[in-house]
Motif scaffolding. Structure first.
Motif, PDB file in Angstrom:
ATOM      1  N   MET A  24     -69.167  -3.530  -4.106  1.00 37.66           N
ATOM      2  CA  MET A  24     -69.162  -4.973  -4.365  1.00 37.66           C
ATOM      3  C   MET A  24     -67.780  -5.572  -4.146  1.00 37.66           C
ATOM      4  SD  MET A  24     -71.719  -5.604  -7.587  1.00 37.66           S
ATOM      5  CE  MET A  24     -71.032  -4.344  -8.636  1.00 37.66           C
ATOM      6  N   GLY A  25     -66.753  -4.866  -4.593  1.00 34.45           N
ATOM      7  CA  GLY A  25     -65.389  -5.357  -4.378  1.00 34.45           C
ATOM      8  C   GLY A  25     -65.032  -5.427  -2.899  1.00 34.45           C
ATOM      9  N   LEU A  26     -65.348  -4.372  -2.165  1.00 32.86           N
ATOM     10  CA  LEU A  26     -65.059  -4.345  -0.727  1.00 32.86           C
ATOM     11  C   LEU A  26     -65.891  -5.376   0.041  1.00 32.86           C
ATOM     12  CD1 LEU A  26     -64.801  -0.486  -0.143  1.00 32.86           C
ATOM     13  CD2 LEU A  26     -62.931  -2.151  -0.250  1.00 32.86           C
ATOM     14  N   ALA A  27     -67.162  -5.486  -0.292  1.00 32.65           N
ATOM     15  CA  ALA A  27     -68.033  -6.441   0.405  1.00 32.65           C
ATOM     16  C   ALA A  27     -67.606  -7.879   0.127  1.00 32.65           C
ATOM     17  CB  ALA A  27     -69.488  -6.230  -0.017  1.00 32.65           C
ATOM     18  N   THR A  28     -67.180  -8.146  -1.094  1.00 35.78           N
ATOM     19  CA  THR A  28     -66.708  -9.493  -1.411  1.00 35.78           C
ATOM     20  C   THR A  28     -65.447  -9.825  -0.633  1.00 35.78           C
ATOM     21  OG1 THR A  28     -67.676  -9.359  -3.606  1.00 35.78           O
ATOM     22  CG2 THR A  28     -65.971 -11.015  -3.286  1.00 35.78           C
ATOM     23  N   ALA A  29     -64.501  -8.878  -0.580  1.00 38.00           N
ATOM     24  CA  ALA A  29     -63.270  -9.106   0.186  1.00 38.00           C
ATOM     25  C   ALA A  29     -63.579  -9.280   1.671  1.00 38.00           C
ATOM     26  CB  ALA A  29     -62.310  -7.938  -0.018  1.00 38.00           C
ATOM     27  N   LEU A  30     -64.470  -8.460   2.194  1.00 38.83           N
ATOM     28  CA  LEU A  30     -64.846  -8.576   3.605  1.00 38.83           C
ATOM     29  C   LEU A  30     -65.579  -9.883   3.875  1.00 38.83           C
ATOM     30  CD1 LEU A  30     -64.838  -7.181   6.344  1.00 38.83           C
ATOM     31  CD2 LEU A  30     -67.003  -6.093   5.713  1.00 38.83           C
ATOM     32  N   GLY A  31     -66.430 -10.311   2.941  1.00 41.40           N
ATOM     33  CA  GLY A  31     -67.133 -11.577   3.092  1.00 41.40           C
ATOM     34  C   GLY A  31     -66.189 -12.765   3.102  1.00 41.40           C
ATOM     35  N   VAL A  32     -65.193 -12.743   2.242  1.00 40.44           N
ATOM     36  CA  VAL A  32     -64.190 -13.824   2.225  1.00 40.44           C
ATOM     37  C   VAL A  32     -63.392 -13.821   3.521  1.00 40.44           C
ATOM     38  CG1 VAL A  32     -62.073 -14.611   1.093  1.00 40.44           C
ATOM     39  CG2 VAL A  32     -64.044 -13.951  -0.280  1.00 40.44           C
ATOM     40  N   SER A  48     -76.293  -8.557  -0.419  1.00 41.65           N
ATOM     41  CA  SER A  48     -76.179  -7.161  -0.848  1.00 41.65           C
ATOM     42  C   SER A  48     -75.324  -7.025  -2.104  1.00 41.65           C
ATOM     43  CB  SER A  48     -75.623  -6.286   0.278  1.00 41.65           C
ATOM     44  OG  SER A  48     -74.295  -6.636   0.579  1.00 41.65           O
ATOM     45  N   THR A  49     -74.317  -7.876  -2.278  1.00 41.77           N
ATOM     46  CA  THR A  49     -73.539  -7.812  -3.517  1.00 41.77           C
ATOM     47  C   THR A  49     -74.357  -8.326  -4.702  1.00 41.77           C
ATOM     48  OG1 THR A  49     -72.494  -9.941  -3.007  1.00 41.77           O
ATOM     49  CG2 THR A  49     -71.268  -7.956  -2.460  1.00 41.77           C
ATOM     50  N   GLU A  50     -75.214  -9.329  -4.468  1.00 42.50           N
ATOM     51  CA  GLU A  50     -76.099  -9.797  -5.543  1.00 42.50           C
ATOM     52  C   GLU A  50     -77.038  -8.685  -5.983  1.00 42.50           C
ATOM     53  OE1 GLU A  50     -78.051 -13.167  -3.814  1.00 42.50           O
ATOM     54  OE2 GLU A  50     -76.746 -14.557  -4.866  1.00 42.50           O
ATOM     55  N   MET A  51     -77.597  -7.980  -5.017  1.00 43.56           N
ATOM     56  CA  MET A  51     -78.515  -6.896  -5.336  1.00 43.56           C
ATOM     57  C   MET A  51     -77.761  -5.729  -5.977  1.00 43.56           C
ATOM     58  SD  MET A  51     -81.366  -5.060  -2.972  1.00 43.56           S
ATOM     59  CE  MET A  51     -82.297  -6.559  -2.776  1.00 43.56           C
ATOM     60  N   ALA A  52     -76.551  -5.466  -5.493  1.00 42.43           N
ATOM     61  CA  ALA A  52     -75.769  -4.343  -6.012  1.00 42.43           C
ATOM     62  C   ALA A  52     -75.401  -4.553  -7.476  1.00 42.43           C
ATOM     63  CB  ALA A  52     -74.514  -4.130  -5.173  1.00 42.43           C
TER      64      ALA A  52
END
Length: 172
Positions: A24-32, A48-52
């Protein structure tokens, strides 16, 4: 042996939950980064972060109870420790029963989602059956814990006050 298997299942669920937390941390940073630098927002990363986060919470439910790190509310004063212990055991069994009943409903929903997803073929978004399955697993593991087949790894306040009152009565 069953306790050992249970503890391993709970530990495995906690490890998966921890890995999802890192994701979730990596996906959020990549999404930003993708949204503001590359100007191409990713719907997959957001969903995917919502589901995670849901899966993470469902899987870590039994682990937090096993470690004694869940929120407990004591409403009966310590001087009624034996009554409190009896109520605590009764409420654990009721909680386990409700957990298993709710798990049965969740499993039905999981099965329906899985069957309809396979029939239709999901092309948009992430499959809904994944969090339903993890919710079912989390409820079953938590229900097993509430039956007290596996003791928590720390002593609860109620058990400590009962033991303290018994030692005081033995001294008298």
């Amino acid at each position: 042996m069953l306790k050992s298997i249970y503890r391993r299942l709970v530990a495995a669920a906690a490890v998966v939950s921890g890995l999802l937390l890192v994701y979730m941390g990596l996906a959020t940073a990549l999404g930003v980064f993708a949204r503001y630098v590359l100007r191409t927002p990713s719907r997959f990363l957001f969903e995917s972060t919502e589901m995670a986060i849901a899966i993470c919470v469902f899987l870590v439910l039994a682990y937090t109870a096993l470690k004694g790190r869940h929120v407990r509310v004591e409403v009966i004063p310590d001087r009624f420790a034996k009554t409190n212990l009896a109520l605590d055991k009764w409420s654990d069994r009721v909680t386990a029963l409700l957990s298993f009943v709710f798990a049965a409903f969740v499993f039905t929903q999981f099965y329906n989602d899985l069957a309809s997803g396979i029939r239709i073929g999901s092309t948009t978004g992430l499959p809904r059956w994944v969090p339903m399955l993890t919710f079912f697993i989390g409820l079953v593991l938590y229900g097993i814990f509430q039956l007290r087949w596996v003791k928590p790894e720390i002593e609860t306040d109620i058990e400590a006050s009962v033991a303290e009152n018994q030692t005081e009565a033995d001294k008298s």
